[in-house]
Scaffold this motif. Sequence first.
Motif, PDB file in Angstrom:
ATOM      1  N   MET A  39      40.033  49.216  60.448  1.00  0.00           N
ATOM      2  CA  MET A  39      38.876  49.034  59.569  1.00  0.00           C
ATOM      3  C   MET A  39      39.043  47.736  58.782  1.00  0.00           C
ATOM      4  SD  MET A  39      37.430  51.630  56.657  1.00  0.00           S
ATOM      5  CE  MET A  39      36.012  51.213  55.678  1.00  0.00           C
ATOM      6  N   THR A  40      38.033  46.883  58.788  1.00  0.00           N
ATOM      7  CA  THR A  40      38.089  45.594  58.106  1.00  0.00           C
ATOM      8  C   THR A  40      37.999  45.772  56.598  1.00  0.00           C
ATOM      9  OG1 THR A  40      37.016  44.574  60.003  1.00  0.00           O
ATOM     10  CG2 THR A  40      37.065  43.315  57.969  1.00  0.00           C
ATOM     11  N   SER A  41      38.884  45.072  55.879  1.00  0.00           N
ATOM     12  CA  SER A  41      38.885  45.170  54.419  1.00  0.00           C
ATOM     13  C   SER A  41      37.655  44.490  53.849  1.00  0.00           C
ATOM     14  CB  SER A  41      40.162  44.523  53.862  1.00  0.00           C
ATOM     15  OG  SER A  41      40.108  44.474  52.461  1.00  0.00           O
ATOM     16  N   THR A  42      37.068  45.125  52.848  1.00  0.00           N
ATOM     17  CA  THR A  42      35.903  44.544  52.163  1.00  0.00           C
ATOM     18  C   THR A  42      36.313  43.778  50.914  1.00  0.00           C
ATOM     19  OG1 THR A  42      35.576  46.602  50.937  1.00  0.00           O
ATOM     20  CG2 THR A  42      34.379  46.344  53.020  1.00  0.00           C
ATOM     21  N   VAL A  43      37.607  43.743  50.621  1.00  0.00           N
ATOM     22  CA  VAL A  43      38.094  43.011  49.449  1.00  0.00           C
ATOM     23  C   VAL A  43      38.047  41.519  49.757  1.00  0.00           C
ATOM     24  CG1 VAL A  43      40.079  42.609  47.950  1.00  0.00           C
ATOM     25  CG2 VAL A  43      39.593  44.916  48.782  1.00  0.00           C
ATOM     26  N   GLU A  77      42.260  34.301  58.266  1.00  0.00           N
ATOM     27  CA  GLU A  77      40.866  34.463  57.870  1.00  0.00           C
ATOM     28  C   GLU A  77      40.745  34.562  56.347  1.00  0.00           C
ATOM     29  OE1 GLU A  77      39.359  37.846  59.920  1.00  0.00           O
ATOM     30  OE2 GLU A  77      39.350  36.872  61.879  1.00  0.00           O
ATOM     31  N   TYR A  78      39.669  34.044  55.838  1.00  0.00           N
ATOM     32  CA  TYR A  78      39.451  34.056  54.394  1.00  0.00           C
ATOM     33  C   TYR A  78      37.966  34.189  54.096  1.00  0.00           C
ATOM     34  CZ  TYR A  78      38.097  29.171  55.139  1.00  0.00           C
ATOM     35  OH  TYR A  78      37.480  28.019  55.580  1.00  0.00           O
ATOM     36  N   ASP A  79      37.663  34.477  52.840  1.00  0.00           N
ATOM     37  CA  ASP A  79      36.283  34.489  52.360  1.00  0.00           C
ATOM     38  C   ASP A  79      36.015  33.315  51.424  1.00  0.00           C
ATOM     39  OD1 ASP A  79      35.385  37.092  53.543  1.00  0.00           O
ATOM     40  OD2 ASP A  79      37.028  37.843  52.304  1.00  0.00           O
ATOM     41  N   GLN A  80      37.029  32.982  50.612  1.00  0.00           N
ATOM     42  CA  GLN A  80      36.935  31.838  49.704  1.00  0.00           C
ATOM     43  C   GLN A  80      38.166  30.965  49.941  1.00  0.00           C
ATOM     44  OE1 GLN A  80      34.437  31.421  47.266  1.00  0.00           O
ATOM     45  NE2 GLN A  80      33.399  33.333  47.827  1.00  0.00           N
ATOM     46  N   ILE A  81      37.942  29.654  50.108  1.00  0.00           N
ATOM     47  CA  ILE A  81      39.080  28.751  50.292  1.00  0.00           C
ATOM     48  C   ILE A  81      39.137  27.776  49.124  1.00  0.00           C
ATOM     49  CG2 ILE A  81      37.832  27.007  51.674  1.00  0.00           C
ATOM     50  CD1 ILE A  81      40.516  26.795  53.303  1.00  0.00           C
ATOM     51  N   LEU A 135      41.510  38.639  37.545  1.00  0.00           N
ATOM     52  CA  LEU A 135      41.071  39.616  38.540  1.00  0.00           C
ATOM     53  C   LEU A 135      41.596  41.006  38.224  1.00  0.00           C
ATOM     54  CD1 LEU A 135      41.618  37.542  41.811  1.00  0.00           C
ATOM     55  CD2 LEU A 135      39.403  38.282  40.889  1.00  0.00           C
ATOM     56  N   GLY A 136      40.755  41.988  38.433  1.00  0.00           N
ATOM     57  CA  GLY A 136      41.205  43.363  38.294  1.00  0.00           C
ATOM     58  C   GLY A 136      41.974  43.801  39.527  1.00  0.00           C
ATOM     59  N   ARG A 137      42.676  44.901  39.423  1.00  0.00           N
ATOM     60  CA  ARG A 137      43.445  45.427  40.552  1.00  0.00           C
ATOM     61  C   ARG A 137      42.500  45.742  41.712  1.00  0.00           C
ATOM     62  NH1 ARG A 137      49.025  44.842  40.642  1.00  0.00           N
ATOM     63  NH2 ARG A 137      49.784  44.939  38.495  1.00  0.00           N
ATOM     64  N   GLY A 138      42.839  45.161  42.882  1.00  0.00           N
ATOM     65  CA  GLY A 138      42.030  45.419  44.063  1.00  0.00           C
ATOM     66  C   GLY A 138      40.721  44.665  44.122  1.00  0.00           C
ATOM     67  N   GLU A 139      40.483  43.754  43.159  1.00  0.00           N
ATOM     68  CA  GLU A 139      39.213  43.018  43.153  1.00  0.00           C
ATOM     69  C   GLU A 139      39.210  41.902  44.192  1.00  0.00           C
ATOM     70  OE1 GLU A 139      36.139  40.956  39.920  1.00  0.00           O
ATOM     71  OE2 GLU A 139      38.142  41.582  39.285  1.00  0.00           O
ATOM     72  N   ALA A 140      40.374  41.359  44.501  1.00  0.00           N
ATOM     73  CA  ALA A 140      40.475  40.309  45.517  1.00  0.00           C
ATOM     74  C   ALA A 140      41.927  40.191  45.956  1.00  0.00           C
ATOM     75  CB  ALA A 140      39.968  38.973  44.977  1.00  0.00           C
ATOM     76  N   GLU A 141      42.135  39.627  47.158  1.00  0.00           N
ATOM     77  CA  GLU A 141      43.464  39.343  47.675  1.00  0.00           C
ATOM     78  C   GLU A 141      43.666  37.829  47.628  1.00  0.00           C
ATOM     79  OE1 GLU A 141      43.564  40.857  51.618  1.00  0.00           O
ATOM     80  OE2 GLU A 141      43.510  42.976  51.010  1.00  0.00           O
ATOM     81  N   VAL A 142      44.749  37.408  46.996  1.00  0.00           N
ATOM     82  CA  VAL A 142      45.009  35.975  46.829  1.00  0.00           C
ATOM     83  C   VAL A 142      46.244  35.586  47.630  1.00  0.00           C
ATOM     84  CG1 VAL A 142      45.419  34.098  45.195  1.00  0.00           C
ATOM     85  CG2 VAL A 142      44.010  36.054  44.509  1.00  0.00           C
ATOM     86  N   THR A 143      46.107  34.530  48.427  1.00  0.00           N
ATOM     87  CA  THR A 143      47.218  33.999  49.221  1.00  0.00           C
ATOM     88  C   THR A 143      47.341  32.512  48.934  1.00  0.00           C
ATOM     89  OG1 THR A 143      46.840  35.601  50.992  1.00  0.00           O
ATOM     90  CG2 THR A 143      48.131  33.656  51.552  1.00  0.00           C
TER      91      THR A 143
END
Length: 465
Positions: free
Chosen positions: A1-5, A105-109, A28-36
């Motif tokens: 299942m693809t993460s929606t975070v 893959e990313y949503d925001q770079i 960011l709140g917990r689980g609001e986004a994943e940062v790499t």
Amino acid sequence: MTSTVPRILIVGGGYAGFYTAWKLEKLLGRGEAEVTIVDPLPYMTYQPFLPEVAAGEIEPRHVVVGLRRHLKRTTVIAGKVTGINHATKTATITPIAGDETWQHEYDQIVVTAGAVSRTFPIPGIADNAIGLKTIEEAVAIRDRLTSNFDKASVLPAGPERDRLLTVVVVGGGFAGIEVFAELRAYASSLLKSYPQLSFDDTHFHLIEAMGRIMPEVSQKTSEWVLKDLAKKGAFVHLDTQVKGAVDGVIELSTGEQLPSDLIIWTAGVMANPTVVRGSDLPVEERGRIRTRPDLRVGTDEEFVEGAWAAGDVSAVPDLSGGGVGGFCVPNAQHAVRQGKLMAKNIVAVLRGEQPKQYFHKNLGAVAGLGLYNGAFQSGKIALTGFIAWLAHRGYHGLAMPTWERKFRVIGDWVQNFLHGRETVNLEAVQNPRATFEEFAARPRPAAPAAEAPAAEKKPEPVSAK
């Protein structure tokens, strides 16, 4: 299942990249986004302190901030982003170990890949010069100069000793002037430990293609710095270009030649070409990523959704009106503040709010010119000497990220005040196996041949009487 975070990818862990990640963790709140965050080095370097590292005033590890230590909720990848395909929102990551690349893959770079030393096709520069963008280069400069004092102290006066004790810095901007002045002061302090050498045996030359140094300060302040350097026995060559540096001999446009074993290149920077050329993001004429005042990639008319940039790799309009060509100059002041605002803007966009524009008036320019000496310029206010040196240390001591690092740096300054600067030469650490290899390669001496046991004497028969 693809993460929606939402997945946020930060390219580069320098000023802007580190501060963006650091601020995102707070916002960011917990689980609001994943940062790499991706960077080949596991730390951020506070570059304004590199001249003091080169001069033995600060320990090298104290001016770097460990990414893994201070970014607790951020995934840190040791590697380089060698390609960005924003059309598919994927980045090519090349790890520092192994040859296998992968697509991330990313949503925001967030592109904060910084800048690298800008060199020109000058013969010998790539082979002989050392830059001043990394902590490794600062350490190498300090060890090279100290090692050269060791070598020169056992040589008679002559061309070879002069070459070892000649330092050439190319570039008269802040970085060049600071490392030039700091090394001049460092060399003077070293002479106390080398009675075989005198002040006149050391030679310091700074080469600047323009007609003045330090364009960030007023002409009057610039001239004061020139006079101060001259009093300390340093030579500044204005309106002079480097034509070559083959075999360590600097050839100047004036025809003069300067044999040197330590050539330091600080003549400008350029946006990280690996990232810029490997992306499909818009680039302006100077090779920087085109960025809006709100730090989104794009122009005033249109932005690239999901793409952000800041720091030296980006062309951010300077709304204060003080930038060169209308853009923010590549310095730590802008990179740090842009990183903090960018984190706020990313969170705002994720929450359906509008981002804010970056506006920062330059606080001024401050330079350290050796112990107890400096130059400061803010608008029409100019300070020189001891007061400016205090301003330099006060500003950068406070600007150093994290209290832990501030205390370490201030501790170094206190130790130097009490015991003097560190002058130990650790150049051998750059090749730690040299001694091991030297003795391991030597043929072992043959074991002495075992002596044959002496012939046993038979007891003489005892005659009966």
